[in-house]
Design a protein around this motif. Structure first.
Motif, PDB file in Angstrom:
ATOM      1  N   TYR A 173     -12.915 -25.785  -1.855  1.00  0.00           N
ATOM      2  CA  TYR A 173     -13.931 -26.425  -1.125  1.00  0.00           C
ATOM      3  C   TYR A 173     -13.359 -27.183   0.025  1.00  0.00           C
ATOM      4  N   LYS A 174     -12.094 -28.020  -0.180  1.00  0.00           N
ATOM      5  CA  LYS A 174     -11.426 -28.882   0.700  1.00  0.00           C
ATOM      6  C   LYS A 174     -11.079 -28.031   1.798  1.00  0.00           C
ATOM      7  N   ALA A 177     -14.219 -27.674   3.788  1.00  0.00           N
ATOM      8  CA  ALA A 177     -14.660 -28.651   4.879  1.00  0.00           C
ATOM      9  C   ALA A 177     -13.726 -28.802   5.946  1.00  0.00           C
ATOM     10  N   GLU A 178     -12.368 -28.730   5.714  1.00  0.00           N
ATOM     11  CA  GLU A 178     -11.350 -28.787   6.845  1.00  0.00           C
ATOM     12  C   GLU A 178     -11.797 -27.905   7.989  1.00  0.00           C
ATOM     13  N   ILE A 182     -16.287 -31.052   8.137  1.00  0.00           N
ATOM     14  CA  ILE A 182     -17.607 -31.525   7.457  1.00  0.00           C
ATOM     15  C   ILE A 182     -16.937 -32.135   6.028  1.00  0.00           C
ATOM     16  N   SER A 183     -17.730 -32.816   5.207  1.00  0.00           N
ATOM     17  CA  SER A 183     -17.028 -33.439   4.057  1.00  0.00           C
ATOM     18  C   SER A 183     -17.181 -32.378   2.850  1.00  0.00           C
ATOM     19  N   VAL A 184     -16.698 -32.602   1.915  1.00  0.00           N
ATOM     20  CA  VAL A 184     -16.524 -32.001   0.644  1.00  0.00           C
ATOM     21  C   VAL A 184     -18.093 -31.993   0.092  1.00  0.00           C
ATOM     22  N   ASP A 185     -18.822 -33.037   0.216  1.00  0.00           N
ATOM     23  CA  ASP A 185     -20.034 -33.072  -0.226  1.00  0.00           C
ATOM     24  C   ASP A 185     -21.057 -32.252   0.428  1.00  0.00           C
ATOM     25  N   THR A 186     -20.777 -32.061   1.519  1.00  0.00           N
ATOM     26  CA  THR A 186     -21.574 -31.295   2.357  1.00  0.00           C
ATOM     27  C   THR A 186     -21.359 -29.833   2.262  1.00  0.00           C
ATOM     28  N   VAL A 187     -20.108 -29.401   1.973  1.00  0.00           N
ATOM     29  CA  VAL A 187     -19.710 -28.139   1.466  1.00  0.00           C
ATOM     30  C   VAL A 187     -20.477 -27.811   0.299  1.00  0.00           C
ATOM     31  N   LYS A 188     -20.601 -28.669  -0.733  1.00  0.00           N
ATOM     32  CA  LYS A 188     -21.218 -28.330  -2.018  1.00  0.00           C
ATOM     33  C   LYS A 188     -22.686 -28.386  -1.795  1.00  0.00           C
ATOM     34  N   HIS A 190     -23.972 -26.898   0.885  1.00  0.00           N
ATOM     35  CA  HIS A 190     -24.151 -25.695   1.331  1.00  0.00           C
ATOM     36  C   HIS A 190     -24.197 -24.599   0.287  1.00  0.00           C
TER      37      HIS A 190
END
Length: 214
Positions: A173-174, A177-178, A182-188, A190
């Motif tokens: 996830y990190k 995000a990189e 975007i943030s890891v929370d935004t990845v989650k 999605h």
């Protein structure tokens, strides 16, 4: 007041296509063409410290491929967006380009005004694919998906397809995000949307259900 334009680089080995792009973007109000090259090696030699917001790159280049170029560019300048621009419709090449960090994959029959719109979409945080290309990426996951499973995957947005591609590639996830800044929370967020659309509940289920057969 003069508006700042995005800096654009193009790698295209066919002169007739490059000339067409040069003529179009020369009058663009959104892009400033800062570098053009006929090969990846030529591009790497010329690109020093100048900022490049977006690279439009052919895949079938002499020498290093466009996919190898995408890997190089994203590691030298993570903020530079790469969009593949090609006649190739090979699903494995498309998938490799996405894994290399490309933010889009457009076919050369895309009308130039629409091409410019798609590039601006990428620079505004989006991800673009020609409709036919999106269907081919779905086919890469598993060519033996039944009609119901294929319909589920077709509901994904281009960005969601990219995230699925990265998860299939083993990225965390990190790392996702990189790549997308975007943030890891935004990845989650999605990923929750992806799970809902595909009617699954875990990453393991995603990989097992949609993995490409060996």
């Amino acid at each position: 007041m003069k508006l700042e334009r995005y800096s654009l680089a193009i790698i295209e080995d066919r002169q007739v296509i490059l000339d067409s792009l040069l003529e179009f973007f020369d009058s663009s109000k959104s892009f400033e063409l800062v570098l053009t090259a006929h090969s990846a090696e030529n591009f790497m030699d010329m690109w020093k410290e100048q900022r490049i917001d977006l690279l439009l790159c052919d895949i079938g280049l002499p020498g290093k491929s466009g996919i190898e170029t995408a890997w190089y560019v994203k590691r030298k300048s993570a903020s530079t967006q790469v969009v593949m621009y090609t006649v190739f419709e090979d699903k494995d090449a498309i998938f490799q380009a996405l894994c290399a960090g490309a933010s889009g994959y457009l076919l050369k029959n895309t009308p130039l005004p629409q091409l410019e719109e798609r590039l601006l979409e990428v620079l505004n945080g989006g991800s673009v694919m020609s409709p036919h290309v999106a269907r081919m990426v779905i086919g890469h996951f598993n060519p033996f998906l039944d009609k119901e499973d294929t319909a589920e995957v077709e509901r994904l947005t281009p960005r969601e397809i990219e995230i699925v591609a990265m998860l299939q590639n083993g990225d965390s996830y990190k790392q996702v995000a990189e790549k997308f800044f975007i943030s890891v929370d935004t990845v989650k967020f999605h990923i929750r949307n992806i799970y809902g659309k595909l009617q699954i509940n875990s990453r393991a289920e995603l990989i097992n259900k949609y993995k490409h057969p060996k």
